[in-house]
Write a protein that holds these residues in place. Structure first.
Motif, PDB file in Angstrom:
ATOM      1  N   THR A  68      -8.530 -62.260  31.305  1.00  0.00           N
ATOM      2  CA  THR A  68      -6.967 -62.421  32.004  1.00  0.00           C
ATOM      3  C   THR A  68      -7.326 -61.926  33.770  1.00  0.00           C
ATOM      4  N   TRP A  69      -8.125 -61.488  34.075  1.00  0.00           N
ATOM      5  CA  TRP A  69      -8.125 -60.684  35.298  1.00  0.00           C
ATOM      6  C   TRP A  69      -6.621 -60.124  36.205  1.00  0.00           C
ATOM      7  N   ASN A  70      -6.220 -60.416  35.183  1.00  0.00           N
ATOM      8  CA  ASN A  70      -4.706 -59.784  35.763  1.00  0.00           C
ATOM      9  C   ASN A  70      -3.802 -58.695  35.083  1.00  0.00           C
ATOM     10  N   HIS A  71      -3.700 -57.781  35.005  1.00  0.00           N
ATOM     11  CA  HIS A  71      -3.246 -56.613  34.416  1.00  0.00           C
ATOM     12  C   HIS A  71      -1.530 -57.093  33.448  1.00  0.00           C
ATOM     13  N   ASP A  72      -0.336 -57.535  34.595  1.00  0.00           N
ATOM     14  CA  ASP A  72       0.989 -58.315  34.502  1.00  0.00           C
ATOM     15  C   ASP A  72       0.092 -59.378  33.410  1.00  0.00           C
ATOM     16  N   MET A  73      -0.325 -59.803  33.827  1.00  0.00           N
ATOM     17  CA  MET A  73      -0.350 -61.211  33.027  1.00  0.00           C
ATOM     18  C   MET A  73      -0.540 -60.839  31.137  1.00  0.00           C
ATOM     19  N   SER A  74      -1.340 -59.765  31.099  1.00  0.00           N
ATOM     20  CA  SER A  74      -2.361 -59.450  29.911  1.00  0.00           C
ATOM     21  C   SER A  74      -1.124 -58.885  29.105  1.00  0.00           C
ATOM     22  N   VAL A  75      -0.046 -57.719  30.162  1.00  0.00           N
ATOM     23  CA  VAL A  75       1.010 -57.319  29.644  1.00  0.00           C
ATOM     24  C   VAL A  75       1.690 -58.292  28.957  1.00  0.00           C
ATOM     25  N   LYS A  76       1.740 -59.274  29.594  1.00  0.00           N
ATOM     26  CA  LYS A  76       3.246 -60.242  28.792  1.00  0.00           C
ATOM     27  C   LYS A  76       2.260 -60.691  27.719  1.00  0.00           C
ATOM     28  N   ILE A  77       1.108 -61.056  27.952  1.00  0.00           N
ATOM     29  CA  ILE A  77       0.726 -62.057  26.355  1.00  0.00           C
ATOM     30  C   ILE A  77       0.536 -61.035  25.716  1.00  0.00           C
TER      31      ILE A  77
END
Length: 646
Positions: A362-371
């Motif tokens: 994702t190259w997006n830490h917050d997005m990774s957490v949500k997933i």
């Protein structure tokens, strides 16, 4: 058990027997003509691939019943009322003519023939008034009383028809979960009884025709060998009617190997051997006794499964988290005694997912957490996660996370998580019980252990292996001794590629013939992997040149050997060598025998195969002879060559 004498035979799928009388597909009556050919050749045994009802699937190893014969093999012209109906019913006549038009097809059209024959049989049943006043003829009623399996089978088949061949697992609850008593009361439902009798009538005819063909074979001095697949389709009548005998939460398969790095999942439920044992293995014994009506010998497919089966959670998408059944297990307390703390045990037994694994997509830490929050629980404040208790790969693949990422990224993330699901040192075959993963030394957790920890676990693994081998030997000996002693048929076991030390002694103790495929009987650990001389084969065995899942003798010679050349003379030489084996039975496939006459070769050797494992196509299981059996009967040159193998 019957006396075992040196016997020359041949193996063929029944549907392959192209005859003038049965031009579309080989049928039970085709065996009569084939027996005549075999007698001329000096062949004394005909081995058939399974002939049980497999419904819409052409594979005979995916049967819907362990007892019912496949109606596709019924010879229609021998059914009462056929001759009268073909004269007066144009639609009936057209259907019969369509079957005749199939006589020159290279391979038979399984679905087309199945549908056409079903129409013809239904028309015969309806228009010839077999069913009168809610009763079948007395002779059929008598047959039913001797075949208790046929009543639940007829109810099952009618429900399959009602629900357009859907799996019973997809039926409405009122029909999916019926007790045995409810199923049998269904059979007597006055509104359904005529439909149920249709399937009984079919089975009565199939049994009569097969029995008649067997009688003709015996008259010619031939014996028959049958084939019993070890596993049953999860959609089978047996799994529906006897749910206690099957474990629907597990699927049979094989562990990871060089050709299959994630193992194989065959899709069949495993057995509940505890329940079968409590019932004194009555289902298996009934199955053998049913087969004994036709056969003098039988092949137990995948005999390893009686020792141990590779059992995979039904919700998994690969076979890596499987375990053997039965299985020697240990508890967390055993690991604690070895010095492993609770966190360490969790590290070894549960996959740990670092956030960065998803960050790389994702190259997006917050997005990774949500997933990750969708499928996992975070470990404290660490960037490390554990799968939720209700997580399964199947559930994950059904979950939409497109709101967080693109569809391409979604697929990639799900594949990563699926792989991570199997990244563990231990699996849990039962609550609070652990066993080693088949590939435990490849796990992330294992690679973080120090040498002392690895040594302790390897020692535990070795101790469990000793226990398991004793467990497998005891379990298999109990089952196989019970089964083999229940009938007079000669038992044979498909034991290819098995490296289990206890297998040979148990088979020998129970007089079960092993299988020797010449091309695979080699000293694999020696340079050049030389062939084992056929005279050194265990006498209590069946020698053959090919099997239904392998290439034929010709394809093997042309594509898998250094020479690459193949001629009728080479075929004869290879067959003659195999015929000299110490094995009590020599049973090559008919295709390999036909190679001694080049006129019978197809253009491409691969087209002469029966099945290509790992593929699902219209090609598989639809092999036909390159000529009619009647033409074989007057091929005196070939007959003499086959005679020379005796």
């Amino acid at each position: 058990m019957k006396d075992i004498t040196k016997t020359f035979g041949t193996v063929i799928p029944l549907g392959a027997l192209r005859t003038e009388k049965c031009p579309a597909i080989g049928e039970f009556s085709s065996l009569k003509a084939f027996a005549s050919f075999c007698k001329q050749c000096g062949i004394r045994m005909i081995q058939l691939l399974p002939v049980n009802d497999s419904g819409t699937q052409s594979s005979p190893y995916s049967a819907l019943s362990a007892f019912a014969l496949h109606p596709i093999y019924i010879t229609l012209s021998e059914v009462e009322g056929y001759k009268e109906l073909i004269k007066k019913n144009p639609d009936f006549q057209n259907a019969c003519n369509w079957l005749l038009s199939q006589k020159d097809k290279a391979r038979y059209d399984y679905q087309g023939i199945l549908n056409t024959k079903n129409y013809i049989l239904r028309t015969l049943y309806e228009e010839t008034d077999i069913f009168k006043k809610g009763k079948l003829p007395q002779k059929i009623e008598k047959w039913v009383s001797s075949n208790s399996w046929v009543k639940p089978y007829s109810v099952y088949k009618n429900l399959k028809w009602k629900y357009m061949q859907k799996s019973w697992k997809e039926w409405p609850k009122q029909d999916r979960f019926l007790s045995k008593e409810e199923i049998l009361s269904h059979f007597d439902d006055t509104e359904l009884v005529k439909e149920h009798f249709f399937y009984i009538w079919q089975q009565y005819i199939a049994d009569a025709q097969f029995s008649d063909a067997v009688k003709a074979c015996k008259k010619e001095g031939l014996s028959l060998k049958g084939d019993l697949p070890i596993l049953m389709n999860e959609d089978s009548c047996d799994a529906w009617f006897n749910p206690d005998f099957f474990n629907q939460k597990l699927r049979a398969g094989s562990p990871a190997d060089g050709d299959n790095p994630t193992g194989q999942n065959w899709g069949f439920p495993t057995y509940n051997w505890t329940a079968l044992a409590k019932d004194d293995y009555s289902w298996w014994i009934s199955r053998l006794k049913s087969a004994e009506k036709y056969y003098d010998a039988y092949r137990l497919d995948h005999i390893l499964g009686f020792f141990r089966i590779w059992a995979i959670p039904e919700t998994d998408s690969n076979a890596l988290n499987g375990h053997t059944e039965p299985c020697a297990t240990f508890k967390a307390a055993d690991l604690e005694k070895l010095g492993f703390g609770k966190d360490r045990i969790r590290w070894l037994s549960k996959p740990h997912i670092p956030t960065k694994l998803i960050d790389n997509i994702t190259w997006n830490h917050d997005m990774s957490v949500k997933i990750l929050e969708t499928f996992c629980n975070r470990i404290g404040n660490e960037d490390l996660w554990l799968f939720k208790d209700n997580f399964t790969p199947r559930l994950m693949y059904d979950t939409d996370i497109s709101e967080f990422c693109t569809s391409e990224a979604q697929n990639c993330i799900k594949e990563i998580l699926n792989n991570k699901w199997s990244d563990r040192c231990f699996v849990e075959p039962a609550k609070n019980k652990l066993c080693f993963s088949w590939i435990y030394q490849n796990s992330t957790a294992w690679k973080t252990l120090n040498n002392e920890e690895k040594e302790k676990l390897n020692t535990l693994h070795e101790q469990l292996e000793v226990k398991q081998n004793k467990l497998w030997k005891k379990s298999a000996d109990e089952i196989l001794s019970k089964l083999t002693s229940s009938v007079e048929m000669v038992p044979c076991g498909e034991d290819l590629g098995v490296g289990l030390s206890c297998l040979a002694p148990v088979m020998k103790k129970n007089n079960i013939l092993g299988l020797k495929v010449v091309r695979w009987c080699r000293q694999w650990d020696k340079e050049g992997q030389p062939f084992i001389h056929v005279k050194k084969y265990e006498p209590l065995s069946v020698c053959t040149t090919s099997v239904h899942d392998s290439s034929t003798l010709r394809e093997w010679a042309e594509t898998e050997t250094e020479d690459k050349k193949f001629t009728p003379a080479i075929a004869a030489k290879l067959l003659k060598n195999a015929s000299k084996a110490s094995s009590i039975y020599f049973i090559p496939p008919l295709q390999d025998l036909l190679y001694m006459d080049k006129k019978l070769w197809l253009k491409k050797a691969k087209d002469e195969r029966i099945n290509i494992p790992g593929t699902v196509t219209d090609f598989n299981w639809t092999y036909r002879l390159p000529c009619t059996v009647e033409e074989l009967c007057i091929n005196h040159v070939l007959i003499e060559k086959i005679k020379g193998l005796c």
